[in-house]
Write a protein that holds these residues in place. Sequence first.
Motif, mmCIF file in Angstrom:
data_model
loop_
_atom_site.group_PDB
_atom_site.id
_atom_site.type_symbol
_atom_site.label_atom_id
_atom_site.label_comp_id
_atom_site.label_asym_id
_atom_site.label_seq_id
_atom_site.Cartn_x
_atom_site.Cartn_y
_atom_site.Cartn_z
ATOM 1 N N ASP A 1 0.837 -1.196 0.000
ATOM 2 C CA ASP A 1 0.000 0.000 0.000
ATOM 3 C C ASP A 1 0.875 1.249 0.000
ATOM 4 O O ASP A 1 2.042 1.205 0.383
ATOM 5 N N ILE A 2 0.298 2.353 -0.405
ATOM 6 C CA ILE A 2 0.906 3.675 -0.264
ATOM 7 C C ILE A 2 -0.045 4.488 0.600
ATOM 8 O O ILE A 2 -1.236 4.602 0.290
ATOM 9 N N VAL A 3 0.472 5.021 1.706
ATOM 10 C CA VAL A 3 -0.345 5.720 2.692
ATOM 11 C C VAL A 3 0.063 7.194 2.687
ATOM 12 O O VAL A 3 1.250 7.508 2.770
ATOM 13 N N VAL B 1 13.956 6.520 5.378
ATOM 14 C CA VAL B 1 13.217 7.779 5.362
ATOM 15 C C VAL B 1 13.944 8.829 4.535
ATOM 16 O O VAL B 1 15.151 8.772 4.358
ATOM 17 N N GLU B 2 13.163 9.792 4.067
ATOM 18 C CA GLU B 2 13.689 11.036 3.520
ATOM 19 C C GLU B 2 13.237 12.132 4.480
ATOM 20 O O GLU B 2 12.033 12.291 4.725
ATOM 21 N N VAL B 3 14.199 12.846 5.026
ATOM 22 C CA VAL B 3 13.908 13.906 5.993
ATOM 23 C C VAL B 3 14.043 15.255 5.292
ATOM 24 O O VAL B 3 15.044 15.524 4.626
ATOM 25 N N VAL B 4 13.023 16.090 5.461
ATOM 26 C CA VAL B 4 13.013 17.431 4.888
ATOM 27 C C VAL B 4 12.666 18.408 6.002
ATOM 28 O O VAL B 4 11.629 18.248 6.660
ATOM 29 N N GLY B 5 13.528 19.356 6.254
ATOM 30 C CA GLY B 5 13.260 20.342 7.299
ATOM 31 C C GLY B 5 13.139 19.725 8.680
ATOM 32 O O GLY B 5 12.374 20.222 9.502
ATOM 33 N N GLY B 6 13.846 18.631 8.921
ATOM 34 C CA GLY B 6 13.828 17.983 10.229
ATOM 35 C C GLY B 6 12.655 17.055 10.467
ATOM 36 O O GLY B 6 12.498 16.518 11.560
ATOM 37 N N LYS B 7 11.817 16.840 9.441
ATOM 38 C CA LYS B 7 10.666 15.944 9.581
ATOM 39 C C LYS B 7 10.674 14.908 8.460
ATOM 40 O O LYS B 7 11.224 15.135 7.384
ATOM 41 N N ILE B 8 10.015 13.791 8.709
ATOM 42 C CA ILE B 8 9.931 12.723 7.717
ATOM 43 C C ILE B 8 8.964 13.139 6.606
ATOM 44 O O ILE B 8 7.798 13.437 6.872
ATOM 45 N N ALA B 9 9.484 13.127 5.373
ATOM 46 C CA ALA B 9 8.637 13.421 4.213
ATOM 47 C C ALA B 9 8.172 12.137 3.539
ATOM 48 O O ALA B 9 7.030 12.035 3.107
ATOM 49 N N ARG B 10 9.087 11.168 3.450
ATOM 50 C CA ARG B 10 8.746 9.879 2.857
ATOM 51 C C ARG B 10 9.356 8.769 3.699
ATOM 52 O O ARG B 10 10.451 8.906 4.215
ATOM 53 N N LEU B 11 8.601 7.672 3.826
ATOM 54 C CA LEU B 11 9.006 6.520 4.631
ATOM 55 C C LEU B 11 8.737 5.260 3.826
ATOM 56 O O LEU B 11 7.615 5.044 3.359
ATOM 57 N N TRP B 12 9.785 4.451 3.655
ATOM 58 C CA TRP B 12 9.654 3.152 2.996
ATOM 59 C C TRP B 12 9.795 2.079 4.056
ATOM 60 O O TRP B 12 10.792 2.048 4.783
ATOM 61 N N VAL B 13 8.817 1.186 4.167
ATOM 62 C CA VAL B 13 8.849 0.073 5.107
ATOM 63 C C VAL B 13 9.276 -1.160 4.320
ATOM 64 O O VAL B 13 8.549 -1.632 3.440
ATOM 65 N N LEU B 14 10.478 -1.658 4.615
ATOM 66 C CA LEU B 14 11.038 -2.806 3.910
ATOM 67 C C LEU B 14 11.036 -3.997 4.854
ATOM 68 O O LEU B 14 11.687 -3.965 5.907
ATOM 69 N N LEU B 15 10.282 -5.036 4.523
ATOM 70 C CA LEU B 15 10.201 -6.231 5.358
ATOM 71 C C LEU B 15 11.177 -7.276 4.866
ATOM 72 O O LEU B 15 11.283 -7.518 3.652
#
Length: 94
Positions: free
Chosen positions: A16-18, A75-89
Amino acid sequence: MADLFVDEAIMYEPTDIVRGPEAISAVAGKLLEQFGPTFRFSPVGAAVGHHGPGSLRWQAGPDGGPVAVTGTDVVEVVGGKIARLWVLLNPPES
């Protein structure tokens, strides 16, 4: 969640993409409902990253019980916050 994620955060899961911090929080809540209140995610080692990308290896399972799943969050962090998160199992061990 507002302290961790940008307003337009995206989480990429295997199936999924959330989109958005509220939806990401809802996914986490559903996991806890599915696996019960003693299910825990624990880091394996330290988080690493610089200049935007970062990663953290983790394992999860019932508190005091066997590890049920392992993976890595990227994660990709932008301005000190998470912008994108990939969950790799990781695939299950045989």
